[in-house]
Design a protein around this motif. Structure first.
Motif, mmCIF file in Angstrom:
data_model
loop_
_atom_site.group_PDB
_atom_site.id
_atom_site.type_symbol
_atom_site.label_atom_id
_atom_site.label_comp_id
_atom_site.label_asym_id
_atom_site.label_seq_id
_atom_site.Cartn_x
_atom_site.Cartn_y
_atom_site.Cartn_z
ATOM 1 N N GLU A 53 -34.357 10.478 -41.327
ATOM 2 C CA GLU A 53 -35.119 11.738 -41.390
ATOM 3 C C GLU A 53 -35.047 12.477 -40.057
ATOM 4 O OE1 GLU A 53 -39.027 12.131 -43.262
ATOM 5 O OE2 GLU A 53 -38.873 10.009 -43.720
ATOM 6 N N GLN A 54 -35.106 11.691 -38.986
ATOM 7 C CA GLN A 54 -35.038 12.299 -37.653
ATOM 8 C C GLN A 54 -33.664 12.943 -37.435
ATOM 9 O OE1 GLN A 54 -37.098 10.964 -33.823
ATOM 10 N NE2 GLN A 54 -35.220 9.772 -33.814
ATOM 11 N N ASP A 55 -32.606 12.216 -37.821
ATOM 12 C CA ASP A 55 -31.246 12.759 -37.663
ATOM 13 C C ASP A 55 -31.082 14.047 -38.462
ATOM 14 O OD1 ASP A 55 -30.584 10.698 -36.026
ATOM 15 O OD2 ASP A 55 -29.493 9.544 -37.538
ATOM 16 N N ALA A 56 -31.801 14.131 -39.582
ATOM 17 C CA ALA A 56 -31.699 15.324 -40.438
ATOM 18 C C ALA A 56 -32.559 16.483 -39.913
ATOM 19 C CB ALA A 56 -32.116 14.971 -41.864
ATOM 20 N N GLY A 57 -33.322 16.232 -38.839
ATOM 21 C CA GLY A 57 -34.147 17.291 -38.251
ATOM 22 C C GLY A 57 -35.450 17.524 -38.995
ATOM 23 N N ILE A 58 -35.812 16.607 -39.893
ATOM 24 C CA ILE A 58 -37.050 16.769 -40.665
ATOM 25 C C ILE A 58 -38.253 16.286 -39.851
ATOM 26 C CG2 ILE A 58 -38.242 16.029 -42.780
ATOM 27 C CD1 ILE A 58 -35.368 15.498 -43.934
ATOM 28 N N CYS A 59 -38.007 15.311 -38.982
ATOM 29 C CA CYS A 59 -39.089 14.720 -38.192
ATOM 30 C C CYS A 59 -38.596 14.441 -36.776
ATOM 31 C CB CYS A 59 -39.536 13.384 -38.795
ATOM 32 S SG CYS A 59 -40.137 13.494 -40.482
ATOM 33 N N HIS A 60 -39.547 14.360 -35.850
ATOM 34 C CA HIS A 60 -39.246 13.936 -34.476
ATOM 35 C C HIS A 60 -40.280 12.869 -34.131
ATOM 36 C CE1 HIS A 60 -36.670 17.471 -34.107
ATOM 37 N NE2 HIS A 60 -37.686 18.209 -34.530
ATOM 38 N N PHE A 61 -39.796 11.628 -33.966
ATOM 39 C CA PHE A 61 -40.712 10.511 -33.688
ATOM 40 C C PHE A 61 -40.613 10.132 -32.212
ATOM 41 C CE2 PHE A 61 -39.182 9.910 -38.103
ATOM 42 C CZ PHE A 61 -40.393 10.052 -38.767
ATOM 43 N N HIS A 62 -41.750 9.808 -31.601
ATOM 44 C CA HIS A 62 -41.751 9.429 -30.184
ATOM 45 C C HIS A 62 -42.650 8.226 -29.950
ATOM 46 C CE1 HIS A 62 -41.424 13.814 -30.651
ATOM 47 N NE2 HIS A 62 -40.439 13.697 -29.797
ATOM 48 N N LEU A 63 -42.179 7.349 -29.083
ATOM 49 C CA LEU A 63 -43.025 6.267 -28.597
ATOM 50 C C LEU A 63 -43.579 6.667 -27.246
ATOM 51 C CD1 LEU A 63 -40.876 3.123 -29.434
ATOM 52 C CD2 LEU A 63 -42.502 4.372 -30.871
ATOM 53 N N VAL A 64 -44.816 6.281 -26.997
ATOM 54 C CA VAL A 64 -45.430 6.526 -25.688
ATOM 55 C C VAL A 64 -45.389 5.201 -24.929
ATOM 56 C CG1 VAL A 64 -47.465 7.381 -24.482
ATOM 57 C CG2 VAL A 64 -46.988 8.166 -26.821
ATOM 58 N N LEU A 65 -44.745 5.212 -23.770
ATOM 59 C CA LEU A 65 -44.592 3.992 -22.978
ATOM 60 C C LEU A 65 -45.393 4.095 -21.680
ATOM 61 C CD1 LEU A 65 -40.708 3.538 -23.218
ATOM 62 C CD2 LEU A 65 -42.449 2.761 -24.828
ATOM 63 N N ASP A 66 -45.949 2.958 -21.250
ATOM 64 C CA ASP A 66 -46.651 2.968 -19.951
ATOM 65 C C ASP A 66 -45.637 2.751 -18.829
ATOM 66 O OD1 ASP A 66 -46.070 0.260 -19.843
ATOM 67 O OD2 ASP A 66 -48.120 -0.398 -20.227
ATOM 68 N N ASP A 67 -46.134 2.656 -17.595
ATOM 69 C CA ASP A 67 -45.190 2.591 -16.472
ATOM 70 C C ASP A 67 -44.456 1.260 -16.396
ATOM 71 O OD1 ASP A 67 -47.373 1.182 -15.699
ATOM 72 O OD2 ASP A 67 -47.939 2.503 -14.037
ATOM 73 N N GLU A 68 -44.840 0.304 -17.245
ATOM 74 C CA GLU A 68 -44.070 -0.945 -17.317
ATOM 75 C C GLU A 68 -43.176 -0.984 -18.544
ATOM 76 O OE1 GLU A 68 -46.762 -4.232 -16.805
ATOM 77 O OE2 GLU A 68 -47.629 -3.258 -15.053
ATOM 78 N N GLY A 69 -43.090 0.138 -19.239
ATOM 79 C CA GLY A 69 -42.192 0.234 -20.389
ATOM 80 C C GLY A 69 -42.755 -0.344 -21.673
ATOM 81 N N ARG A 70 -44.057 -0.632 -21.697
ATOM 82 C CA ARG A 70 -44.667 -1.160 -22.931
ATOM 83 C C ARG A 70 -45.137 -0.017 -23.816
ATOM 84 N NH1 ARG A 70 -48.738 -4.983 -19.730
ATOM 85 N NH2 ARG A 70 -49.174 -2.882 -19.010
ATOM 86 N N ILE A 71 -45.022 -0.223 -25.132
ATOM 87 C CA ILE A 71 -45.488 0.803 -26.062
ATOM 88 C C ILE A 71 -47.016 0.835 -26.041
ATOM 89 C CG2 ILE A 71 -45.578 1.577 -28.468
ATOM 90 C CD1 ILE A 71 -42.953 0.108 -28.952
ATOM 91 N N VAL A 72 -47.574 2.019 -25.771
ATOM 92 C CA VAL A 72 -49.031 2.170 -25.832
ATOM 93 C C VAL A 72 -49.447 3.127 -26.945
ATOM 94 C CG1 VAL A 72 -49.491 1.525 -23.445
ATOM 95 C CG2 VAL A 72 -48.970 3.910 -23.987
ATOM 96 N N GLY A 73 -48.478 3.852 -27.520
ATOM 97 C CA GLY A 73 -48.835 4.771 -28.591
ATOM 98 C C GLY A 73 -47.616 5.405 -29.232
#
Ligand SMILES: CC(C)(COP(=O)(O)OP(=O)(O)OC[C@H]1O[C@@H](n2cnc3c(N)ncnc32)[C@H](O)[C@@H]1OP(=O)(O)O)[C@@H](O)C(=O)NCCC(=O)NCCS
Length: 169
Positions: A53-73
Motif C-alpha cells: 500500500e505504501q509503494d502504491a502511495g495510498i499510505c505512508h507508515f512511520h516508526l518513531v525511534l528513540d536516540d538508541e534506535g528503539r521503537i517508541v511509537g
C-alpha cells in the motif's frame, strides 16, 4: 531525540515486538488488534501488504525511534486521496507522557506538506481519549464533527496544512 523512519520490510520483527509489549496498554484506549495479528506468519503477511500500500502511495507508515534506535511509537498517514490523508498514531507505555506523540505528529504534519504534498489531514479519536485530543489540538487540528467510534462518542478533527509556528526550521 526522536527519529521517524519510513516503514521497511526489515522493521517487521521489532514492530511485532513493540505491538506485543504494548498490547494491553493500547487496548485500554483503542480496540485490541486480535490474537491473529500477533501470530508471526500473519504479521509478516500483513506487513508485506502494508508495504505494498505504501509503494502504491495510498499510505505512508512511520516508526518513531528513540536516540538508541528503539521503537517508541508509530505515526501513519492512511487512505491518501485528493491531497488528504487520515492520521493515526500510538506511543508505547515506556515512552508515554514525555511529548513523544506531540513531537512525532508535528513532524509528520510537516512531512505531509513537504515530502508528500498533502493539503489537509483528518484524524478521529474518542471523546474520552484526552491524551490523543491534546496531541491533535497542540498540532493545530480543529474539531469539525461529533462522531461515533465503535459505539462510543468521538470527534473528527481536520488540519489544513498551514505552517506550524516552527515550520520555518
Ligand atoms: C494518545 C497517545 C498517542 C499519547 O502519546 P504520548 O506520547 O504519551 O503523548 P504526549 O506526551 O505527546 O502528550 C499527551 C498529553 O496528554 C496528556 N495526557 C496523557 N494522558 C492523559 C489523560 N489520561 N488525561 C489527560 N491528559 C493526559 C499528557 O500529560 C500530555 O500533556 P502534557 O504535555 O501537558 O503533560 C498514547 O497514549 C497512545 O498511543 N495511546 C493508545 C493509542 C491511541 O490512543 N492512539 C490515538 C488514537 S486516535
Amino acid at each position: 531525540m526522536l527519529t521517524l523512519e519510513r516503514l521497511r520490510a526489515d522493521h517487521a520483527p521489532a514492530l511485532l515486538a513493540f505491538e506485543a509489549e504494548n498490547r494491553k496498554y493500547f487496548a485500554r484506549t483503542v480496540p485490541d488488534r486480535g490474537d491473529a495479528y500477533f501470530e508471526a506468519a500473519g504479521f509478516a503477511a500483513r506487513h508485506q501488504a502494508l508495504l505494498a500500500e505504501q509503494d502504491a502511495g495510498i499510505c505512508h507508515f512511520h516508526l518513531v525511534l528513540d536516540d538508541e534506535g528503539r521503537i517508541v511509537g508509530r505515526v501513519n498517514l492512511m487512505d491518501v486521496e485528493d491531497g488528504c490523508a487520515e492520521l493515526g498514531y500510538r506511543v508505547g507505555e515506556r515512552a508515554a507522557g514525555k511529548g513523544v506523540a506531540t513531537a512525532a505528529v508535528g513532524q509528520v504534519c510537516r512531512m505531509a506538506a513537504t515530502a508528500y504534498g498533502l493539503t489537509s489531514l483528518v484524524a478521529k479519536t474518542t471523546l474520552d481519549n484526552l491524551a490523543s485530543r491534546t496531541v491533535l489540538e497542540r498540532n493545530a487540528f480543529t474539531a469539525v464533527e461529533d462522531i461515533t467510534i465503535d459505539g462510543r462518542p468521538g470527534i473528527r478533527y481536520r488540519r489544513s496544512q498551514a505552517p506550524l509556528p516552527d515550520d520555518t526550521a
